[in-house]
Design an enzyme around this catalytic site. Structure first.
Site, PDB file in Angstrom:
ATOM      1  N   ASN A 281       0.760  -1.160   0.058  1.00 65.63           N
ATOM      2  CA  ASN A 281       0.015  -0.123   0.064  1.00 65.63           C
ATOM      3  C   ASN A 281       0.806   1.180  -0.042  1.00 65.63           C
ATOM      4  OD1 ASN A 281      -2.471  -0.841  -0.093  1.00 65.63           O
ATOM      5  ND2 ASN A 281      -2.850  -1.014   1.976  1.00 65.63           N
ATOM      6  N   ASP A 290      -5.655  -2.739  -3.167  1.00 65.49           N
ATOM      7  CA  ASP A 290      -7.051  -3.527  -3.604  1.00 65.49           C
ATOM      8  C   ASP A 290      -7.003  -4.457  -4.578  1.00 65.49           C
ATOM      9  OD1 ASP A 290      -8.251  -1.824  -1.717  1.00 65.49           O
ATOM     10  OD2 ASP A 290      -9.376  -0.585  -2.890  1.00 65.49           O
ATOM     11  N   GLU A 316      -6.092  -7.560   4.974  1.00 61.08           N
ATOM     12  CA  GLU A 316      -5.516  -8.508   4.104  1.00 61.08           C
ATOM     13  C   GLU A 316      -5.415  -9.911   4.789  1.00 61.08           C
ATOM     14  OE1 GLU A 316      -3.936  -6.367   6.035  1.00 61.08           O
ATOM     15  OE2 GLU A 316      -1.945  -6.931   6.863  1.00 61.08           O
TER      16      GLU A 316
END
Lengths: 392, 158
Positions: A281, A290, A316
């Site tokens: 991220n 995503d 996650e």
């Protein structure tokens, strides 16, 4: 002589006859005294009978045949004349004369009229009720002693029946042809007498309600709710699914896990966690993050069977429930998945790994205790260096 | 003077008696009273130069249990076959009544009346499906009643 005999018989049996004699030109030649009561006016010889009895108009051909042959006779029943009901008999009297006998049937006709009025009123009411019932969207059926007495249009249409008679004729116990998944209407009554119950017929779902009409008559109402059920299912799916990955949500997973434990099913729970996801991220942005989550879910999901329950815990982390206690086999499978992820190139993120914690249910396990063991195993996998499967 | 027998045929409670009452007396009664047997009424009318007396047979209505006796149909020059335009089953049965009438009177003329049209909305009246030559009538309001009898009389006398 025969006609006189008729009159005599009528008098003896307390029937009341009046008579008129007419000639070939329809002229009155003779009549009995009380004949006027049927016409409301005085009768005169030589008058045309059709002025008094217009009922004769159109009967001229028949009168000819009566004149010709004494065997020919006609009767016109239940004619309303001046507040009386009469039967008009046309009888052969001679070659030149016809005897018209007027038989007063007022008393019996009025009784019949009362019955007819009652019957017609009921028929109208029945027709109206039938129209109301036929206009209903629900399937309606009335039974008596376990046999169908009435079924509305929707019911007949649903079961492809042309008429109620067809339904009644087809089978002595006409229950079976409706393919209802119950033994008999009495059984169905017991099932649905208290409240509306669900019933599946073919691919349709109905709400069925049974009502006792009288001692033997029962009304069954089938409300089709297939569309509603489909909509509910679709809505449930929407509520229970994670919009990003399409996997089940944790709440749904917990519910199914609790059910399995409640019914003492042996299950194996796996928690999967993408290693160093925060770095993905941070490095590539949340959109790539995503995409990685979606791709991971697809990758793992592709190796699972339909009855394995796969969910996203959040972030996650993923959950897999195997309804199987053969831990070795499951670990073998998870190991393959781990290897597959390890060798996969993720779009926009390249290489990444997943750690797995595995726990198989024991007696008296709860959702919490099983999750706790699997979570501890995952923690160990992370601690030992990630990208591995640890059994708790 | 010419005398002609005409019949009013149809299912029960379609308004046969009311049509005759409207035609003969110009009156109407809302209460339904079943007709049993037959009741004969007479009406003088002129069609062009022809003077005629119509002998109008108000025949008891057919029910699912009882067909109209043939003896009533004999010798009729014409018939008004009546249905209730609000009751589908009475319109379905029109064909049966026509067949019955024509079987007894092959040369007989007939007109079809769809009665109780006062219960229809203007839109329903406009789009109402009828057999050719059918007439929407209202014995209650008097709509097209004289026209109905007049049309039949003309047919018979032509």
């Amino acid at each position: 002589m025969k006609n006189i005999q008729i009159i005599l018989n009528a008098i003896l049996s307390q029937d009341v006859f009046e008579y008129i004699l007419i000639d070939r030109a329809y002229r009155i030649t003779d009549f009995s005294e009380n004949i006027t009561r049927y016409f409301g006016k005085n009768v005169h010889r030589d008058d045309d009978i059709r002025d008094y009895l217009p009922e004769i108009v159109g009967y001229e051909d028949r009168i000819e045949t009566v004149l010709e042959d004494e065997k020919n006779r006609y009767v016109l029943e239940t004619v309303y004349k001046n507040d009386y009901y009469i039967n008009i008999h046309l009888e052969h009297y001679s070659k030149d004369k016809v005897l018209i006998l007027l038989h007063n049937t007022t008393e019996i006709t009025l009784s019949k009229l009362e019955l007819l009025q009652y019957s017609n009123d009921n028929q109208l009411l029945f027709n109206t009720i039938k129209k109301i019932l036929d206009s209903q969207d629900n399937l309606l059926v009335v039974t008596s002693n376990n046999k169908i007495e009435y079924a509305n249009k929707k019911f007949l249409e649903y079961f492809s029946l042309k008429s109620l008679d067809e339904l009644k004729e087809r089978n002595e116990n006409n229950f079976s042809i409706t393919s209802l998944p119950v033994r008999s209407f009495d059984a169905l009554y017991e099932y649905a007498k208290e409240e509306e119950k669900e019933l599946t017929i073919g691919e349709d779902t109905f709400l069925v309600k049974a009502t006792l009409l009288e001692k033997t008559y029962k009304l069954f109402t089938f409300s089709k709710i297939t569309k509603l059920c489909d909509m509910n299912r679709a809505l449930e799916e929407k509520i229970n699914r994670d919009p990003l990955t399409g996997l089940y949500r944790k709440s749904y997973f917990d519910e199914k896990l609790a059910e399995a434990l409640e019914y003492d099913q042996s299950v194996t729970l796996v928690i999967a966690d993408i290693d160093n996801f925060k770095a993905i991220n941070d490095r590539y942005g949340h959109l790539v993050g995503d995409k990685v989550l979606k791709e991971s879910a697809d990758l793992i999901g592709s190796q699972l069977r339909d009855n394995d329950l796969f969910a996203r815990w959040g972030g996650e982390e993923f959950l897999i429930l195997f309804k199987c206690s053969k831990q070795e086999k499951i670990v073998e499978k998870i190991e393959k998945i781990r290897e597959m992820v390890d060798t996969h190139v993720f779009d926009g993120a390249g290489h990444l790994t997943v750690s797995f914690g595995v726990a198989t249910s024991k007696e008296n396990d709860t959702v919490y205790s099983l999750l706790e063991r699997a979570d501890k195993a995952l923690y160990l996998a992370k601690k030992k260096g990630k990208n591995m499967v640890v059994v708790g | 003077m010419i005398r002609k027998k005409i019949l009013l045929l149809g299912d029960f409670n379609v308004g046969k008696t009311s049509l005759i009452k409207r035609y003969i007396d110009n009156t109407f009664d809302d209460k339904y009273l079943t007709t049993i047997g037959v009741k004969i009424s007479k009406k003088f009318l002129s069609v062009g130069s022809i003077e005629c007396e119509l002998i109008i047979w108000d025949v008891e209505g057919a029910t699912p249990q009882k067909r109209i006796p043939e003896q009533y149909l004999v010798g009729a020059s014409g018939a008004i076959i009546v249905a209730d335009c609000n009751r589908e089953e009475t319109m379905v049965n029109l064909e049966e009544h026509i067949k019955h009438f024509k079987a007894v009177n092959p040369n007989g003329k007939y007109v079809v009346a769809y009665n109780k049209s006062d219960l229809l909305t203007p839109q329903q009246r406009e789009h109402f499906q009828m057999v050719p030559g059918g007439v929407l009538t209202s014995a209650k309001k008097g709509d097209h009643v004289n026209q109905l009898f007049g049309t039949l009389a003309k047919e018979i006398l032509s």
